[in-house]
Design a protein around this motif. Structure first.
Motif, PDB file in Angstrom:
ATOM      1  N   ASP A 166       0.806  -1.217   0.000  1.00  0.00           N
ATOM      2  CA  ASP A 166       0.000   0.000   0.000  1.00  0.00           C
ATOM      3  C   ASP A 166       0.842   1.271   0.000  1.00  0.00           C
ATOM      4  O   ASP A 166       0.321   2.378   0.102  1.00  0.00           O
ATOM      5  CB  ASP A 166      -0.957   0.009   1.194  1.00  0.00           C
ATOM      6  CG  ASP A 166      -0.228   0.012   2.539  1.00  0.00           C
ATOM      7  OD1 ASP A 166       1.027  -0.025   2.545  1.00  0.00           O
ATOM      8  OD2 ASP A 166      -0.904   0.036   3.580  1.00  0.00           O
ATOM      9  N   GLY A 167       2.174   1.112  -0.113  1.00  0.00           N
ATOM     10  CA  GLY A 167       3.061   2.267  -0.149  1.00  0.00           C
ATOM     11  C   GLY A 167       3.597   2.696   1.206  1.00  0.00           C
ATOM     12  O   GLY A 167       4.429   3.594   1.277  1.00  0.00           O
ATOM     13  N   SER A 168       3.135   2.073   2.286  1.00  0.00           N
ATOM     14  CA  SER A 168       3.624   2.432   3.621  1.00  0.00           C
ATOM     15  C   SER A 168       4.975   1.769   3.886  1.00  0.00           C
ATOM     16  O   SER A 168       5.390   0.850   3.179  1.00  0.00           O
ATOM     17  CB  SER A 168       2.608   2.009   4.691  1.00  0.00           C
ATOM     18  OG  SER A 168       2.440   0.600   4.689  1.00  0.00           O
ATOM     19  N   PHE A 169       5.649   2.260   4.923  1.00  0.00           N
ATOM     20  CA  PHE A 169       6.960   1.744   5.292  1.00  0.00           C
ATOM     21  C   PHE A 169       6.853   0.942   6.583  1.00  0.00           C
ATOM     22  O   PHE A 169       6.072   1.282   7.472  1.00  0.00           O
ATOM     23  CB  PHE A 169       7.970   2.882   5.500  1.00  0.00           C
ATOM     24  CG  PHE A 169       8.160   3.759   4.298  1.00  0.00           C
ATOM     25  CD1 PHE A 169       8.300   3.225   3.035  1.00  0.00           C
ATOM     26  CD2 PHE A 169       8.193   5.145   4.434  1.00  0.00           C
ATOM     27  CE1 PHE A 169       8.479   4.027   1.926  1.00  0.00           C
ATOM     28  CE2 PHE A 169       8.373   5.963   3.341  1.00  0.00           C
ATOM     29  CZ  PHE A 169       8.517   5.405   2.082  1.00  0.00           C
ATOM     30  N   ARG A 170       7.694  -0.091   6.683  1.00  0.00           N
ATOM     31  CA  ARG A 170       7.716  -0.905   7.894  1.00  0.00           C
ATOM     32  C   ARG A 170       9.166  -1.190   8.270  1.00  0.00           C
ATOM     33  O   ARG A 170       9.984  -1.540   7.422  1.00  0.00           O
ATOM     34  CB  ARG A 170       6.967  -2.221   7.690  1.00  0.00           C
ATOM     35  CG  ARG A 170       6.900  -3.097   8.942  1.00  0.00           C
ATOM     36  CD  ARG A 170       5.895  -4.228   8.757  1.00  0.00           C
ATOM     37  NE  ARG A 170       6.310  -5.170   7.736  1.00  0.00           N
ATOM     38  CZ  ARG A 170       7.059  -6.256   7.962  1.00  0.00           C
ATOM     39  NH1 ARG A 170       7.475  -6.521   9.208  1.00  0.00           N
ATOM     40  NH2 ARG A 170       7.383  -7.075   6.990  1.00  0.00           N
ATOM     41  N   TRP A 171       9.465  -1.014   9.551  1.00  0.00           N
ATOM     42  CA  TRP A 171      10.798  -1.319  10.068  1.00  0.00           C
ATOM     43  C   TRP A 171      10.952  -2.825  10.241  1.00  0.00           C
ATOM     44  O   TRP A 171      10.058  -3.490  10.761  1.00  0.00           O
ATOM     45  CB  TRP A 171      11.028  -0.616  11.398  1.00  0.00           C
ATOM     46  CG  TRP A 171      12.381  -0.878  11.990  1.00  0.00           C
ATOM     47  CD1 TRP A 171      12.758  -1.917  12.786  1.00  0.00           C
ATOM     48  CD2 TRP A 171      13.553  -0.070  11.807  1.00  0.00           C
ATOM     49  NE1 TRP A 171      14.089  -1.814  13.113  1.00  0.00           N
ATOM     50  CE2 TRP A 171      14.599  -0.687  12.530  1.00  0.00           C
ATOM     51  CE3 TRP A 171      13.811   1.115  11.113  1.00  0.00           C
ATOM     52  CZ2 TRP A 171      15.890  -0.159  12.573  1.00  0.00           C
ATOM     53  CZ3 TRP A 171      15.094   1.640  11.164  1.00  0.00           C
ATOM     54  CH2 TRP A 171      16.109   1.008  11.882  1.00  0.00           C
ATOM     55  N   ILE A 172      12.078  -3.371   9.788  1.00  0.00           N
ATOM     56  CA  ILE A 172      12.367  -4.800   9.935  1.00  0.00           C
ATOM     57  C   ILE A 172      13.376  -4.975  11.066  1.00  0.00           C
ATOM     58  O   ILE A 172      14.489  -4.429  11.017  1.00  0.00           O
ATOM     59  CB  ILE A 172      12.927  -5.397   8.630  1.00  0.00           C
ATOM     60  CG1 ILE A 172      11.980  -5.110   7.462  1.00  0.00           C
ATOM     61  CG2 ILE A 172      13.162  -6.884   8.788  1.00  0.00           C
ATOM     62  CD1 ILE A 172      10.610  -5.721   7.607  1.00  0.00           C
ATOM     63  N   ASP A 173      13.004  -5.709  12.088  1.00  0.00           N
ATOM     64  CA  ASP A 173      13.859  -5.905  13.259  1.00  0.00           C
ATOM     65  C   ASP A 173      14.940  -6.946  13.001  1.00  0.00           C
ATOM     66  O   ASP A 173      14.798  -7.834  12.154  1.00  0.00           O
ATOM     67  CB  ASP A 173      13.018  -6.358  14.460  1.00  0.00           C
ATOM     68  CG  ASP A 173      12.224  -5.212  15.068  1.00  0.00           C
ATOM     69  OD1 ASP A 173      12.763  -4.099  15.136  1.00  0.00           O
ATOM     70  OD2 ASP A 173      11.063  -5.438  15.458  1.00  0.00           O
ATOM     71  N   GLY A 174      16.023  -6.841  13.771  1.00  0.00           N
ATOM     72  CA  GLY A 174      17.003  -7.913  13.857  1.00  0.00           C
ATOM     73  C   GLY A 174      18.183  -7.832  12.922  1.00  0.00           C
ATOM     74  O   GLY A 174      19.030  -8.736  12.925  1.00  0.00           O
ATOM     75  N   ASP A 175      18.298  -6.774  12.106  1.00  0.00           N
ATOM     76  CA  ASP A 175      19.367  -6.730  11.112  1.00  0.00           C
ATOM     77  C   ASP A 175      20.422  -5.671  11.387  1.00  0.00           C
ATOM     78  O   ASP A 175      21.366  -5.527  10.609  1.00  0.00           O
ATOM     79  CB  ASP A 175      18.775  -6.478   9.721  1.00  0.00           C
ATOM     80  CG  ASP A 175      17.912  -7.630   9.241  1.00  0.00           C
ATOM     81  OD1 ASP A 175      18.382  -8.784   9.335  1.00  0.00           O
ATOM     82  OD2 ASP A 175      16.779  -7.392   8.805  1.00  0.00           O
ATOM     83  N   ILE A 176      20.287  -4.904  12.457  1.00  0.00           N
ATOM     84  CA  ILE A 176      21.247  -3.854  12.782  1.00  0.00           C
ATOM     85  C   ILE A 176      22.135  -4.345  13.920  1.00  0.00           C
ATOM     86  O   ILE A 176      21.641  -4.715  14.984  1.00  0.00           O
ATOM     87  CB  ILE A 176      20.523  -2.553  13.173  1.00  0.00           C
ATOM     88  CG1 ILE A 176      19.471  -2.187  12.118  1.00  0.00           C
ATOM     89  CG2 ILE A 176      21.525  -1.426  13.357  1.00  0.00           C
ATOM     90  CD1 ILE A 176      20.009  -2.058  10.710  1.00  0.00           C
ATOM     91  N   ARG A 177      23.444  -4.334  13.678  1.00  0.00           N
ATOM     92  CA  ARG A 177      24.383  -4.903  14.652  1.00  0.00           C
ATOM     93  C   ARG A 177      25.426  -3.859  15.046  1.00  0.00           C
ATOM     94  O   ARG A 177      25.887  -3.074  14.212  1.00  0.00           O
ATOM     95  CB  ARG A 177      25.091  -6.122  14.060  1.00  0.00           C
ATOM     96  CG  ARG A 177      24.167  -7.223  13.580  1.00  0.00           C
ATOM     97  CD  ARG A 177      24.965  -8.364  12.972  1.00  0.00           C
ATOM     98  NE  ARG A 177      25.783  -7.902  11.844  1.00  0.00           N
ATOM     99  CZ  ARG A 177      25.357  -7.865  10.592  1.00  0.00           C
ATOM    100  NH1 ARG A 177      24.112  -8.248  10.307  1.00  0.00           N
ATOM    101  NH2 ARG A 177      26.145  -7.454   9.617  1.00  0.00           N
ATOM    102  N   ALA A 178      25.813  -3.884  16.303  1.00  0.00           N
ATOM    103  CA  ALA A 178      26.905  -3.026  16.765  1.00  0.00           C
ATOM    104  C   ALA A 178      28.190  -3.414  16.043  1.00  0.00           C
ATOM    105  O   ALA A 178      28.496  -4.603  15.879  1.00  0.00           O
ATOM    106  CB  ALA A 178      27.082  -3.168  18.274  1.00  0.00           C
TER     107      ALA A 178
END
Length: 267
Positions: A186-198
């Protein structure tokens, strides 16, 4: 053949051809390449940017900037200007449109609003960035944290622009690294968890003399419940001489044309 004298059908067919080529390349295996390593002897300057704060640097053509996500923050935003002519700046729309992708990672380039290449992404251990949603604002902080007075990317970039003689209208789009955003049907954005690492990092090589602005604030769609970004590290280093088979310069036809527009400025 005069490209500006063709019929509309020719332009449509050409568009479809370029689109299909780009989609095929995007879905296929990435070209093999030798990573460009940052050595200690190539380091020119190191800076720690506290959580919520900003930093800027002049990055001459041929130097690179490494942003290290020391604290595993969900977002570090970057604005770019041509240091020799500040009216030329990063253009998110052209960067996406000319490369037919929103996946801006190793091998891709960031275009200016004049069709030239500002910087190449020569390394990206994270692989996720966002240049659609924009950086955080007082309004997004009010929504996410209940406090619009917290530091935010829009105001951080405006402060940097003011220090270099620019006005609010000179602050346009930015790219936010270490941010995994998915676009929904529908064109909205969604954050995907678990892929950002220190410890993840991204390396940007200057293809012209640049003013680089960095804002260490969370992405406006990040899942934080409290505003507590940690420090990150910025490292300016001398990139090695560019080789004929450089990944960013040969990755796609559109990038090659961008460099053809950029390189004559420095002959």
């Amino acid at each position: 053949m005069q490209i500006d004298q063709q019929m509309p059908e020719w332009y449509r067919a050409r568009y479809n051809q370029l689109r299909d080529q780009a989609l095929l390349a995007e879905s296929g295996a990435r070209p093999t390449f030798t990573p460009i390593e940052m050595t200690e002897s190539s380091v020119l300057h190191r800076e720690t940017i506290p959580g919520g704060w900003y930093w800027s640097t002049l990055l001459p053509r041929g130097q690179a900037l490494r942003l290290i996500n020391t604290s595993g923050n969900n977002g570090v935003s970057v604005g770019l200007w041509n240091a020799d002519d500040l009216s030329e700046r990063y253009n998110a729309g052209d960067t996406i449109k000319l490369q037919w992708t929103t996946c801006l990672t190793t091998g891709r380039v960031l275009f200016s609003d004049m069709g030239r290449v500002l910087t190449s992404i020569i390394g990206d251990s994270c692989g996720f960035s966002d240049t659609l949603a924009g950086g955080s604002t007082p309004q997004s902080n009010a929504r996410n944290f209940g406090n619009e007075g917290l530091r935010n990317t829009r105001n951080n970039l405006r402060l940097i622009a003011g220090k270099h003689g620019m006005a609010q209208h000179d602050v346009t789009s930015c790219i936010t690294f270490f941010s995994h955003i998915s676009t929904q049907a529908d064109g909205s954005f969604r954050w995907i968890d678990g892929d950002i690492r220190a410890g993840d990092h991204v390396d940007l090589r200057a293809e012209m003399n640049l003013l680089v602005a960095v804002s260490n604030c969370p992405h406006p769609l990040a899942p934080e419940k409290s505003f507590a970004p940690g420090p990150i590290e910025a490292v300016r280093w001398q990139a090695p001489a560019i080789k004929p088979d450089d990944l960013c310069r040969t990755f796609c036809e559109e990038a090659r044309r961008g460099f053809e527009n950029t390189d004559p400025l420095f002959v």
